[in-house]
Scaffold this motif. Structure first.
Motif, PDB file in Angstrom:
ATOM      1  N   GLU A 168     -11.658   3.786   3.464  1.00 13.31           N
ATOM      2  CA  GLU A 168     -10.249   3.726   3.081  1.00 13.31           C
ATOM      3  C   GLU A 168      -9.606   5.112   3.126  1.00 13.31           C
ATOM      4  N   ARG A 169     -10.371   6.161   2.790  1.00 12.25           N
ATOM      5  CA  ARG A 169      -9.829   7.521   2.785  1.00 12.25           C
ATOM      6  C   ARG A 169      -9.597   8.073   4.182  1.00 12.25           C
ATOM      7  N   ALA A 192      -6.573   7.796  -1.462  1.00 13.25           N
ATOM      8  CA  ALA A 192      -6.958   6.427  -1.851  1.00 13.25           C
ATOM      9  C   ALA A 192      -8.105   6.449  -2.859  1.00 13.25           C
ATOM     10  N   ARG A 193      -8.082   5.482  -3.752  1.00 10.24           N
ATOM     11  CA  ARG A 193      -9.143   5.312  -4.741  1.00 10.24           C
ATOM     12  C   ARG A 193      -9.665   3.894  -4.619  1.00 10.24           C
ATOM     13  N   GLU A 194     -10.960   3.748  -4.611  1.00  7.95           N
ATOM     14  CA  GLU A 194     -11.580   2.434  -4.479  1.00  7.95           C
ATOM     15  C   GLU A 194     -12.370   2.156  -5.738  1.00  7.95           C
ATOM     16  N   ASP A 227      -5.975   7.142   4.239  1.00  4.27           N
ATOM     17  CA  ASP A 227      -5.237   7.630   3.074  1.00  4.27           C
ATOM     18  C   ASP A 227      -6.160   8.521   2.240  1.00  4.27           C
TER      19      ASP A 227
END
Length: 80
Positions: free
Chosen positions: A46-47, A53-55, A50
């Motif tokens: 995801e990073r 981003a935080r998952e 972005d």
């Protein structure tokens, strides 16, 4: 008759090192998975798009790893 391979093996005997190694689990696979590892992989992917981003662990992640059972939605009886 000398055997160079035997002499080399004796000179580089790792038996003591091997005996001191901590034993790993006998069997380990991706099936069932490791929840933390999989979530970290998702976060890394995801990073890419972005960087901020935080998952986090989702209910779907827990279900996929057998740590939670999906709830079935109660259906209204048919009016027929």
């Amino acid at each position: 008759m000398d055997n160079n391979r035997t002499d080399t093996a004796r000179a580089h005997d790792d038996r003591d090192l091997i005996d001191r190694v901590e034993q790993a689990p006998a069997e380990q696979g991706r099936a069932g998975g490791n929840l933390a590892r999989d979530v970290a992989t998702q976060a890394e992917e995801e990073r890419v798009d972005d960087p901020e981003a935080r998952e986090g662990v989702t209910k779907e992640d827990e279900i996929a790893h057998g740590e939670r059972v999906p709830t079935s939605k109660a259906r209204a009886p048919d009016a027929g």
